[in-house]
Design a protein around this motif. Structure first.
Motif, PDB file in Angstrom:
ATOM      1  N   ASP A   1       0.832  -1.200   0.000  1.00 35.21           N
ATOM      2  CA  ASP A   1       0.000   0.000   0.000  1.00 35.21           C
ATOM      3  C   ASP A   1       0.866   1.248   0.000  1.00 35.21           C
TER       4      ASP A   1
ATOM      5  N   ASP B   1       0.293   4.011   1.729  1.00 36.56           N
ATOM      6  CA  ASP B   1       0.079   4.901   2.875  1.00 36.56           C
ATOM      7  C   ASP B   1       1.019   4.586   4.035  1.00 36.56           C
TER       8      ASP B   1
ATOM      9  N   GLN C   1       1.281   1.963   5.663  1.00 36.00           N
ATOM     10  CA  GLN C   1       0.772   1.031   6.680  1.00 36.00           C
ATOM     11  C   GLN C   1       1.532  -0.284   6.579  1.00 36.00           C
TER      12      GLN C   1
ATOM     13  N   ARG D   1       0.860  -3.931  11.818  1.00 31.66           N
ATOM     14  CA  ARG D   1       0.428  -2.920  10.852  1.00 31.66           C
ATOM     15  C   ARG D   1       0.474  -1.537  11.497  1.00 31.66           C
TER      16      ARG D   1
ATOM     17  N   ARG E   1      -1.789   4.643   9.334  1.00 32.93           N
ATOM     18  CA  ARG E   1      -1.597   5.371   8.096  1.00 32.93           C
ATOM     19  C   ARG E   1      -0.704   6.585   8.344  1.00 32.93           C
TER      20      ARG E   1
HETATM   21 MG    MG Z   1      -4.187   1.890   4.479  1.00 32.16          MG
END
Ligand code: MG
Ligand code: UDP
Length: 334
Positions: free
Chosen positions: A111, A113, A115, A214, A217
Motif C-alpha cells: 500500500d 500509505d 501502513q 500494521r 496510516r
Molecule cells: Mg491503508
C-alpha cells in the motif's frame, strides 16, 4: 489495456537482460501527503537490495497532486516508473495494472500509505531466497485502527476461510512478494473481478508468511471507504465460494419446513381453539413476509453471481491508461 500489455511483455522479454531484479508495485489514490516520505523509505530499502530495483507507482485517478509528485520523482530518479489510469478503477485493478507492467524477477505489492512497512521487504526477500515463490505479510496487530474496522475484518477473514474453495490465509492483505512465475500466472488470469489475495492463494506454489505489525496510516484519510471495503469483501466471497448459492437452497427448505409446521398449527387451532386470533390475518401476513424475504434474499444472492457473469462476458479491458513513464525511453516524452 490488454493489447498494450502483451506488447509490453514482449518488449520486456527482448530487453530482459537489463530488466531490474526487483519491482515494487504501489497503487496510489490521493496520497500527496505520503508520496515523498514513501519514496524516501522505499529508496532506503532499494539501496539495501542486492540488485537493480524499479518502483512502479500507479496513479488510480487521484484528484490531488499525486500525479505531479510522481512526475517529479521520476524526473529525479529514473528507477521510479509510473502509470496513470484514466480514472479511479479501484485498488485491485490498480495493482493489476502495476503487475502487468512489472519486469522484475521478484515483485512486491504494497500500500502507498506506509501502513505496510517497506523495510519488511528485506525479510520477504530472505524467504524468497529460501525457495518460496510467494511470501505474504500477515498482520499480528492493527495499531490505532478502531474496533469497528478490526472486528468486521477479524470476522470476515475467518468466515471466508470456512467458505472459500481455496485456503486464503487469515489476516493477510495484498502486501506480498511474488516470484515472476506467480506474476505471469496472475497476469494471464482473465477475470475482471479481481480479489488478488484470493487469486494468489489459488495459484499455489510454495507460499509462506512473514508476520508484521500494521502501522497506522502515515497521513491523509482512508481511501477504502466503507462501500469499497464492502464491495471487496463481497467480491472475495462470491469469487471464491459457491456456498451462498447453496444457502438459498437451505433457506428455501427451511421456509418449506416452517410453512408445513404452520399449516399443522393452524389446523390444530382451528379444530381445538376455533376463536383464537392466531388463525386470522396475522399468521397470513407473517407467512407472506417470510416467504417474500426468503425469495428476495435468494434472488439477491443469485444476482450477485449472474452480475459477475455479465461483467466477465462483456470482456472489457480491465483499465484504461492515460499516461505511462519510465518503462521504455520512448514513453517519457509524452
Ligand atoms: Mg491503508
Ligand atoms: N487505493 C487505490 N484506489 C482506491 C482506493 C485505495 O489505489 O480506489 C490505494 C491507496 O492509495 C492505498 C491503498 O490502495 O495505497 C490502500 O488504501 P487504504 O489505505 O485506504 O486502505 P486500507 O488501509 O483500509 O486497506
Amino acid at each position: 489495456m490488454l493489447q498494450k500489455n502483451t506488447f509490453y511483455a514482449r518488449q520486456t522479454e527482448n530487453a530482459m537482460s537489463d530488466a531490474p531484479k526487483y519491482s515494487l508495485v504501489i497503487p496510489i489514490y490521493n496520497e500527496e501527503e505520503t508520496l515523498v516520505e514513501l519514496y524516501r523509505r522505499i529508496s532506503a530499502v532499494m539501496a539495501r537490495l542486492d540488485g537493480q530495483a524499479e518502483l512502479i507507482l500507479i496513479n488510480d485517478g487521484s484528484r490531488d497532486r499525486s500525479l505531479e509528485i510522481m512526475r517529479e520523482l521520476h524526473e529525479k530518479d529514473q528507477r521510479v516508473c509510473y502509470l496513470s489510469l484514466a480514472r479511479n478503477f479501484g485498488h485491485q485493478i490498480a495493482v493489476t495494472a502495476g503487475l502487468n507492467f512489472s519486469r522484475g524477477q521478484v515483485v512486491v505489492v504494497m500500500d502507498g500509505d506506509l501502513q505496510d512497512p517497506p523495510e519488511l521487504v528485506l525479510d520477504m526477500v530472505e524467504q524468497w531466497r529460501g525457495g518460496y515463490q510467494v511470501v505474504y505479510a500477515q498482520r499480528t496487530q492493527r495499531r490505532k485502527e478502531g474496533w469497528f474496522k478490526r472486528l468486521p475484518a477479524y470476522m470476515y477473514y475467518r468466515i471466508l476461510r470456512h467458505l472459500a474453495d481455496v485456503d486464503i490465509p487469515i489476516d493477510t492483505g495484498d502486501f506480498c512478494l511474488m516470484d515472476r512465475c506467480v506474476v505471469e500466472v496472475l497476469n494471464a488470469m482473465p477475470e475482471r473481478n479481481r480479489y488478488i489475495r484470493g487469486l494468489r492463494a489459488w495459484i499455489g506454489f510454495k507460499q509462506t508468511a512473514v508476520k508484521f505489525e500494521r502501522d497506522p496510516r502515515f497521513a491523509g484519510d482512508v481511501k477504502y471507504t466503507f462501500r469499497k471495503s464492502l464491495r471487496l469483501a463481497m467480491n472475495g466471497l462470491v469469487s471464491f465460494s459457491k456456498v451462498p448459492l447453496r444457502l438459498s437452497i437451505y433457506l428455501g427448505l427451511f421456509a418449506a419446513f416452517v410453512s408445513i409446521a404452520m399449516a399443522c398449527l393452524v389446523l390444530y387451532w382451528r379444530l381445538f381453539y376455533p376463536h383464537s386470533p392466531l388463525t386470522g390475518l396475522t399468521i397470513v401476513m407473517i407467512a407472506i413476509f417470510f416467504l417474500g424475504a426468503v425469495q428476495l434474499v435468494s434472488i439477491g444472492i443469485l444476482g450477485q453471481y449472474v452480475g459477475r457473469i455479465y461483467e466477465e462476458v462483456k470482456g472489457r479491458p480491465l483499465y484504461t491508461l492515460a499516461e505511462v513513464a519510465g518503462f521504455r525511453p520512448e514513453d517519457d516524452d509524452r
